[in-house]
Design an enzyme around this catalytic site. Structure first.
Site, PDB file in Angstrom:
ATOM      1  N   SER A   1     -39.020 -15.934  -1.140  1.00 36.37           N
ATOM      2  CA  SER A   1     -39.102 -16.911  -0.047  1.00 36.37           C
ATOM      3  C   SER A   1     -40.268 -17.863  -0.268  1.00 36.37           C
ATOM      4  CB  SER A   1     -39.309 -16.157   1.271  1.00 36.37           C
ATOM      5  OG  SER A   1     -39.825 -17.013   2.286  1.00 36.37           O
TER       6      SER A   1
ATOM      7  N   TYR B   1     -42.986 -10.791   7.644  1.00 29.88           N
ATOM      8  CA  TYR B   1     -42.044 -11.357   6.667  1.00 29.88           C
ATOM      9  C   TYR B   1     -42.798 -11.862   5.433  1.00 29.88           C
ATOM     10  CZ  TYR B   1     -38.171 -14.377   5.069  1.00 29.88           C
ATOM     11  OH  TYR B   1     -37.178 -15.005   4.331  1.00 29.88           O
TER      12      TYR B   1
END
Ligand code: NAP
Ligand code: GCO
Length: 267
Positions: free
Chosen positions: A147, A160
């Site tokens: 990501s 996250y």
């Protein structure tokens, strides 16, 4: 001598986790169009059925398995079942993932652990289950879906970002530990992609205007748009194919240029 066939996946068995829809579905569909046999899992029976039907609509006979990627026993059983029913896995994409957008000091340790469990512990669990078969076969490809948050932080995504940062280093460690067994482990770092996971960031405002985050991301992306899941298909096929056999431990950012761009001067 270079041959275009290096980009093909004919005869390969691919497992893409959490691929009933979204990024995983797009990647698995591209693998199928490149010749691979597709296996995927979901943790909900109704989503698994929807996924199988969606693949069928594309003319793809996908093998679906009900499995929560955080459950090591279930993962081991799924990999064994795939080995018996379909064949030894050549390509693994650790795609399944969740996000909880909560300010860190408001986030419970339970919520933090839940995100890390799916986004970091599960790629460890699934890779550990798949690597022995790849070693026996003499080759393997593992692609971890990282990501922007493998490199950058932002408010409300502490769990996250910590998980995706860890996933970048797990990618490099699998490369280091199993590169000698001809296993290439790389990551794909998508930018901001229009999927259910990011739908809350694109919701229209009550007055019909665009979500502020939507406007922010478009302004931060040199491409001037959100990514589509189709933008990830070519990079994924490349990393799954023989064309990338000397690419290992790399995180390929497919982000429209976000990471390269400091941002436009406010008008
Ligand atoms: P998504 O639309 O929310 O899909 C996530 C998939 O993972 C769903 O199929 C979900 O299944 C599955 N899943 C979640 N937890 C699971 C578990 N414990 N066991 C098995 N399956 C599980 O997400 P997405 O946008 O396609 O993202 C896919 C991956 O790309 C994620 O790792 C995400 O972090 C990453 N990513 C996304 C973006 C983006 O902008 N969208 C950008 C960078 C990275 P259910 O139906 O059961 O929930
Ligand atoms: C967020 C988004 C991002 C994307 C993606 C960006 O809330 O910032 O969900 O985290 O999902 O990971 O690469």
């Amino acid at each position: 001598m270079f041959d275009q066939k290096e980009f093909r996946l004919d005869g390969k068995v691919a497992l893409v986790t959490g691929a009933s829809y979204g990024i995983g579905f797009a990647i698995a569909s591209a693998f199928a169009k490149s010749g691979a046999t597709i296996c995927f899992n979901d943790r909900k029976p109704e989503m698994l059925a929807k996924g199988i039907a969606a693949y069928k609509e594309l003319g793809i006979e996908a093998h679906g398995y009900l499995c929560d990627v955080t459950d090591e026993a279930a993962v081991q059983a799924m990999v064994k079942q795939i080995d018996e029913e379909v064949g030894t896995i050549d390509i693994l994409v650790n795609n399944a993932g969740i996000i909880k957008r909560i300010p860190m000091c408001d986030m419970s340790a339970e919520d933090f652990r839940a995100v890390v469990d799916v986004d970091l512990n599960a790629p460890f669990i699934v890779s550990k289950a798949v690597i022995p078969g790849m070693i026996k076969k003499g080759h393997g490809k593992i692609i971890n879906i990282c990501s922007m948050m493998s490199e950058l932080g932002r408010e409300t995504v502490s769990a996250y970002a910590a998980a995706k940062g860890g996933l970048k280093m797990l990618t490099r460690n699998i490369c280091s530990e199993y590169g000698g067994a001809n296993i290439q482990c790389n990551g794909i770092g998508p930018g901001y992609i229009a999927t259910p996971q990011t739908a809350p960031l694109r919701e229209k405002q009550p007055d019909g205007s665009r979500h502020p985050f939507d406007q922010f991301i478009v302004s931060k992306t040199p491409a001037g748009r959100w990514g589509d899941t189709s933008d990830l298909q070519g990079p994924a096929v490349f990393l799954a194919s023989d064309a990338s056999n000397f690419v290992n431990g790399h995180i390929l950012y497919v982000d429209g240029g976000i990471l390269a761009y400091i941002g436009k001067q406010p008008e």
